[in-house]
Design a protein around this motif. Sequence first.
Motif, PDB file in Angstrom:
ATOM      1  N   LYS A  44       6.398 -42.395  26.640  1.00  0.00           N
ATOM      2  CA  LYS A  44       5.009 -42.783  26.895  1.00  0.00           C
ATOM      3  C   LYS A  44       4.985 -44.051  27.741  1.00  0.00           C
ATOM      4  CE  LYS A  44       0.645 -43.750  24.561  1.00  0.00           C
ATOM      5  NZ  LYS A  44      -0.032 -43.927  23.243  1.00  0.00           N
ATOM      6  N   SER A  46       3.652 -47.534  29.313  1.00  0.00           N
ATOM      7  CA  SER A  46       2.864 -48.697  28.911  1.00  0.00           C
ATOM      8  C   SER A  46       1.641 -48.788  29.815  1.00  0.00           C
ATOM      9  CB  SER A  46       3.703 -49.971  29.059  1.00  0.00           C
ATOM     10  OG  SER A  46       4.040 -50.168  30.433  1.00  0.00           O
ATOM     11  N   ASP A  47       0.732 -49.709  29.505  1.00  0.00           N
ATOM     12  CA  ASP A  47      -0.441 -49.905  30.362  1.00  0.00           C
ATOM     13  C   ASP A  47       0.001 -50.267  31.777  1.00  0.00           C
ATOM     14  OD1 ASP A  47      -2.094 -49.363  28.266  1.00  0.00           O
ATOM     15  OD2 ASP A  47      -2.626 -51.449  27.851  1.00  0.00           O
ATOM     16  N   TYR A  48       0.999 -51.145  31.863  1.00  0.00           N
ATOM     17  CA  TYR A  48       1.515 -51.537  33.176  1.00  0.00           C
ATOM     18  C   TYR A  48       2.109 -50.326  33.890  1.00  0.00           C
ATOM     19  CZ  TYR A  48       4.599 -53.464  36.736  1.00  0.00           C
ATOM     20  OH  TYR A  48       5.243 -53.722  37.927  1.00  0.00           O
ATOM     21  N   GLN A  50       1.314 -47.185  33.566  1.00  0.00           N
ATOM     22  CA  GLN A  50       0.235 -46.306  34.019  1.00  0.00           C
ATOM     23  C   GLN A  50      -0.423 -46.860  35.277  1.00  0.00           C
ATOM     24  OE1 GLN A  50      -2.322 -46.050  30.598  1.00  0.00           O
ATOM     25  NE2 GLN A  50      -1.054 -44.538  29.565  1.00  0.00           N
ATOM     26  N   GLN A  51      -0.600 -48.172  35.321  1.00  0.00           N
ATOM     27  CA  GLN A  51      -1.199 -48.799  36.495  1.00  0.00           C
ATOM     28  C   GLN A  51      -0.285 -48.675  37.712  1.00  0.00           C
ATOM     29  OE1 GLN A  51      -1.726 -52.764  35.037  1.00  0.00           O
ATOM     30  NE2 GLN A  51      -3.336 -52.189  33.593  1.00  0.00           N
ATOM     31  N   GLU A 195      -6.680 -42.431  40.226  1.00  0.00           N
ATOM     32  CA  GLU A 195      -7.276 -43.404  39.312  1.00  0.00           C
ATOM     33  C   GLU A 195      -7.300 -44.790  39.967  1.00  0.00           C
ATOM     34  OE1 GLU A 195      -5.877 -41.965  34.992  1.00  0.00           O
ATOM     35  OE2 GLU A 195      -4.240 -42.146  36.447  1.00  0.00           O
ATOM     36  N   ASN A 197      -9.248 -47.129  39.603  1.00  0.00           N
ATOM     37  CA  ASN A 197      -9.556 -48.194  38.646  1.00  0.00           C
ATOM     38  C   ASN A 197      -8.283 -48.813  38.080  1.00  0.00           C
ATOM     39  OD1 ASN A 197      -9.358 -45.517  37.384  1.00  0.00           O
ATOM     40  ND2 ASN A 197      -9.716 -46.581  35.448  1.00  0.00           N
ATOM     41  N   LEU A 198      -7.244 -47.986  37.880  1.00  0.00           N
ATOM     42  CA  LEU A 198      -5.964 -48.504  37.390  1.00  0.00           C
ATOM     43  C   LEU A 198      -5.241 -49.286  38.480  1.00  0.00           C
ATOM     44  CD1 LEU A 198      -4.571 -45.522  35.248  1.00  0.00           C
ATOM     45  CD2 LEU A 198      -5.836 -47.564  34.499  1.00  0.00           C
ATOM     46  N   GLU A 201      -6.704 -52.655  38.386  1.00  0.00           N
ATOM     47  CA  GLU A 201      -6.145 -53.401  37.256  1.00  0.00           C
ATOM     48  C   GLU A 201      -4.737 -53.883  37.562  1.00  0.00           C
ATOM     49  OE1 GLU A 201      -6.325 -50.972  33.777  1.00  0.00           O
ATOM     50  OE2 GLU A 201      -8.508 -50.692  33.882  1.00  0.00           O
ATOM     51  N   PHE A 202      -3.953 -53.053  38.263  1.00  0.00           N
ATOM     52  CA  PHE A 202      -2.576 -53.428  38.620  1.00  0.00           C
ATOM     53  C   PHE A 202      -2.556 -54.690  39.474  1.00  0.00           C
ATOM     54  CE2 PHE A 202       0.917 -53.377  41.670  1.00  0.00           C
ATOM     55  CZ  PHE A 202       2.021 -53.227  40.831  1.00  0.00           C
ATOM     56  N   ARG A 205      -3.933 -58.215  37.788  1.00  0.00           N
ATOM     57  CA  ARG A 205      -3.264 -58.738  36.600  1.00  0.00           C
ATOM     58  C   ARG A 205      -3.130 -60.261  36.672  1.00  0.00           C
ATOM     59  NH1 ARG A 205       0.544 -55.478  38.231  1.00  0.00           N
ATOM     60  NH2 ARG A 205       2.106 -57.122  38.226  1.00  0.00           N
TER      61      ARG A 205
END
Length: 205
Positions: A44, A46-48, A50-51, A195, A197-198, A201-202, A205
């Motif tokens: 899986k 991490s948020d990072y 996925q970004q 995406e 939006n991600l 976010e990347f 940061r």
Amino acid sequence: MTKRIHAKHKIDRRLGENIWGRPKSPQNKREYGPGEHGQRRRGKLSDYGQQLRAKQKLKGYYGNITEKQFKAIYHEASRQKGDTSERLIGLLERRLDAAVYRAKFVPTVFAARQFISHGHVKVNGRRVTIPSYRLKEGDVIEVRDKSKDLGMVLEAAQSSERDVPDYVDVDHGKMVATFTRVPTLSDVPYPVMMEPNLVIEFYSR
């Protein structure tokens, strides 16, 4: 000459998606990543992670955009009023190479860059050789007369692999297209889910 010297479809396999929706993509046959560890089960993200993946997918889709160029487009989108994600997509779609690809004058985004660099395209009657040239609403894109009978051009125009979006008005008989408006994310016919939006976010940061 295109900057990318490695197999283009390795991007598909590394990301695990057929990002251009092409029938020749090896992702259609091998749904795992390249290399000796490609068949390992993916953990899986991490948020990072996925970004980063969202950024790699969107950047990779447009072919030969360097990290420096892509980041500059993000910074410009972030300075504009409105939704930064939508502005990012709009700026990417205003690139001449993206519009030439959308108009189905060439088969791939990589071919679009080379096609423009070699002087086959005019914008508002003037030859433009800069793939990153930014279009405005109402700009007319035309394949030069001596290039209209190239096999690649004829094959791309007749291909049923993808459709021309409604923000590009095309006459394939004359090989002329008009960039009618700046699209939003929902207007752009990406074969896979993007995406932005991600991506925002990347970079924020």
